[in-house]
Write a protein that holds these residues in place. Structure first.
Motif, PDB file in Angstrom:
ATOM      1  N   SER A  22       0.834  -1.197   0.000  1.00 37.52           N
ATOM      2  CA  SER A  22       0.000   0.000   0.000  1.00 37.52           C
ATOM      3  C   SER A  22       0.871   1.251   0.000  1.00 37.52           C
ATOM      4  CB  SER A  22      -0.919  -0.009   1.224  1.00 37.52           C
ATOM      5  OG  SER A  22      -1.734   1.146   1.255  1.00 37.52           O
ATOM      6  N   ASN A  23       1.943   1.225   0.774  1.00 34.79           N
ATOM      7  CA  ASN A  23       2.865   2.363   0.819  1.00 34.79           C
ATOM      8  C   ASN A  23       3.610   2.537  -0.503  1.00 34.79           C
ATOM      9  OD1 ASN A  23       2.169   2.925   3.479  1.00 34.79           O
ATOM     10  ND2 ASN A  23       3.822   1.693   4.334  1.00 34.79           N
ATOM     11  N   VAL A  24       3.923   1.427  -1.181  1.00 36.26           N
ATOM     12  CA  VAL A  24       4.564   1.502  -2.491  1.00 36.26           C
ATOM     13  C   VAL A  24       3.662   2.267  -3.459  1.00 36.26           C
ATOM     14  CG1 VAL A  24       5.333   0.176  -4.509  1.00 36.26           C
ATOM     15  CG2 VAL A  24       5.899  -0.629  -2.201  1.00 36.26           C
ATOM     16  N   PHE A  48      12.259   1.389  -3.587  1.00 36.16           N
ATOM     17  CA  PHE A  48      11.394   1.532  -2.413  1.00 36.16           C
ATOM     18  C   PHE A  48      11.087   0.166  -1.804  1.00 36.16           C
ATOM     19  CE2 PHE A  48       7.494   2.048  -0.065  1.00 36.16           C
ATOM     20  CZ  PHE A  48       7.531   3.346   0.436  1.00 36.16           C
ATOM     21  N   ILE A  49      10.767  -0.801  -2.644  1.00 33.82           N
ATOM     22  CA  ILE A  49      10.432  -2.150  -2.172  1.00 33.82           C
ATOM     23  C   ILE A  49      11.615  -2.755  -1.425  1.00 33.82           C
ATOM     24  CG2 ILE A  49       9.958  -4.517  -2.937  1.00 33.82           C
ATOM     25  CD1 ILE A  49       8.280  -3.212  -5.229  1.00 33.82           C
ATOM     26  N   CYS A  54      11.798  -6.031   1.321  1.00 35.74           N
ATOM     27  CA  CYS A  54      10.967  -6.948   0.540  1.00 35.74           C
ATOM     28  C   CYS A  54      11.628  -7.243  -0.798  1.00 35.74           C
ATOM     29  CB  CYS A  54       9.590  -6.336   0.272  1.00 35.74           C
ATOM     30  SG  CYS A  54       8.531  -6.205   1.716  1.00 35.74           S
ATOM     31  N   GLU A  55      11.151  -8.297  -1.438  1.00 37.50           N
ATOM     32  CA  GLU A  55      11.526  -8.609  -2.811  1.00 37.50           C
ATOM     33  C   GLU A  55      10.398  -8.163  -3.736  1.00 37.50           C
ATOM     34  OE1 GLU A  55      14.349 -10.054  -4.094  1.00 37.50           O
ATOM     35  OE2 GLU A  55      15.202  -9.887  -2.082  1.00 37.50           O
ATOM     36  N   ILE A 100       7.163  -9.487  -1.816  1.00 35.62           N
ATOM     37  CA  ILE A 100       7.302 -10.701  -1.021  1.00 35.62           C
ATOM     38  C   ILE A 100       7.938 -10.304   0.309  1.00 35.62           C
ATOM     39  CG2 ILE A 100       8.255 -13.026  -0.881  1.00 35.62           C
ATOM     40  CD1 ILE A 100       8.563 -12.942  -3.939  1.00 35.62           C
ATOM     41  N   TRP A 101       7.232 -10.589   1.387  1.00 33.01           N
ATOM     42  CA  TRP A 101       7.672 -10.250   2.736  1.00 33.01           C
ATOM     43  C   TRP A 101       7.705 -11.535   3.567  1.00 33.01           C
ATOM     44  CZ3 TRP A 101       9.846  -7.037   6.085  1.00 33.01           C
ATOM     45  CH2 TRP A 101       9.496  -7.088   7.432  1.00 33.01           C
TER      46      TRP A 101
END
Length: 254
Positions: A22-24, A48-49, A54-55, A100-101
Motif C-alpha cells: 500500500s505504501n509503495v 522503495f520495495i 521486501c523482494e 514478497i515479505w
C-alpha cells in the motif's frame, strides 16, 4: 482445486506485506506526472520495495523484466517499463506490482490519470475502482466465489463498459498465483463456497469499448482489441466471517 486456508501467523505476515505494498502505491502515485518515464517509475518502485526489506515479486516472474507492470491507455496489463515510454497529459497509467515479505505475497494495482483527462476516461477510472468495492461486498465466508464477479458485472454493465474475460483475479499466499481463479464477471453456476482464511487478489479490468484483447509481440503486454482505454484496480483481500479485510489498502489515497 487446492485452496489454502491461512493460519493466524500467515495472515499477519500477509497483512504486513499488504501494508508495505500500500505504501509503495502511495509513493508511486506522487511520482505520476507528465514527463516521467515508466523506466523511472520502475526503478524507484524497486528501490522503495527493497528499502522495506521486501523482494519485488514481479521481477523475474516467468521472465518478466521489471518490478512493476506499467500499462498506458489501451494497455490493460503487463506493460513493460522502458526509458522511451514517457507519460503525457491526458494519459492514464495502470501500475500493477507486488512484494514478497518473509515468504508471503501481496499484489495490488491502481490506475491513475496523468494531468487532465476527458470525462469518459475519468468515469472509466472511477467505475473500475468502485467495481472492486462492489465486488468484495460478496466476498465473505459462506458466500460463493462467482457472486463476486456477478456484483462487479452488475455494477459495470449499466455504464456500457467492457469487462475483460481473458484475465481474472486469483488466490494468493506463498505463491503469487494460487487457486482459485476469480472472474470479474458471472460464469455459469455460483462457484466454490468461500471460507474464512482464504486470501484472494480481486482485480477488475474494465475498458471503454469491447472486452476483446490481444497480446503484443513482446508476449507480455495485453491491449484492447479496439484500441479503447482500459483501467485496472486490484487489492489482496482476506475472507473473514464478516466483511473482508483489504490487506493492500491500509488507508484511503489522496
Amino acid at each position: 482445486m487446492a485452496v489454502t486456508i491461512k493460519t493466524k501467523n500467515e495472515i499477519q505476515l500477509m497483512r504486513e506485506a499488504g501494508e508495505i505494498l500500500s505504501n509503495v502505491h502511495d509513493y508511486l502515485e506522487e511520482l505520476v506526472e507528465p514527463g516521467i518515464s515508466t523506466y523511472e517509475l520502475d526503478r524507484k518502485a524497486e528501490e522503495f520495495i527493497r528499502k522495506n526489506n521486501c523482494e519485488p515479486s514481479f521481477k523475474g516472474y516467468d521472465g518478466f523484466p521489471a518490478s512493476i507492470c506499467a500499462s498506458i491507455n489501451e494497455q490493460i496489463i503487463h506493460g513493460i517499463p522502458d526509458k522511451k515510454t514517457i507519460l503525457h497529459d491526458g494519459d492514464i497509467i495502470s501500475i500493477d506490482t507486488g512484494v514478497i515479505w518473509k515468504g508471503y505475497q501481496s499484489d495490488a494495482a491502481r490506475t491513475w490519470t496523468v494531468g487532465t483527462v476527458s470525462e469518459d476516461v475519468q468515469k472509466l477510472v472511477d467505475v473500475t475502482r468502485q467495481s472492486f468495492f462492489e465486488g468484495i461486498k460478496k466476498a465473505r465466508a459462506g458466500g460463493h466465489l462467482f457472486d463476486i464477479g456477478k456484483a462487479i458485472q452488475d455494477y459495470v454493465t449499466p455504464y456500457g463498459f467492457g469487462i475483460v474475460r481473458d484475465y481474472v483475479g486469483h488466490g494468493i499466499g506463498t505463491d503469487m498465483h494460487e487457486d482459485p481463479s476469480v472472474p470479474n464477471f458471472k460464469p455459469i453456476g455460483r462457484g466454490m463456497r468461500l471460507e474464512a482464511g482464504m486470501t484472494l487478489a480481486i482485480e477488475p479490468m474494465i475498458t471503454l469499448g469491447s472486452y476483446d484483447v490481444e497480446v503484443l509481440d513482446n508476449d507480455w503486454t495485453v491491449v484492447t482489441d479496439d484500441g479503447s482505454y482500459a483501467a485496472h484496480y486490484e487489492n489482496t483481500i482476506l475472507i473473514t466471517d464478516g466483511d473482508p479485510e483489504i490487506l493492500s489498502l491500509t488507508h484511503e489515497p489522496r
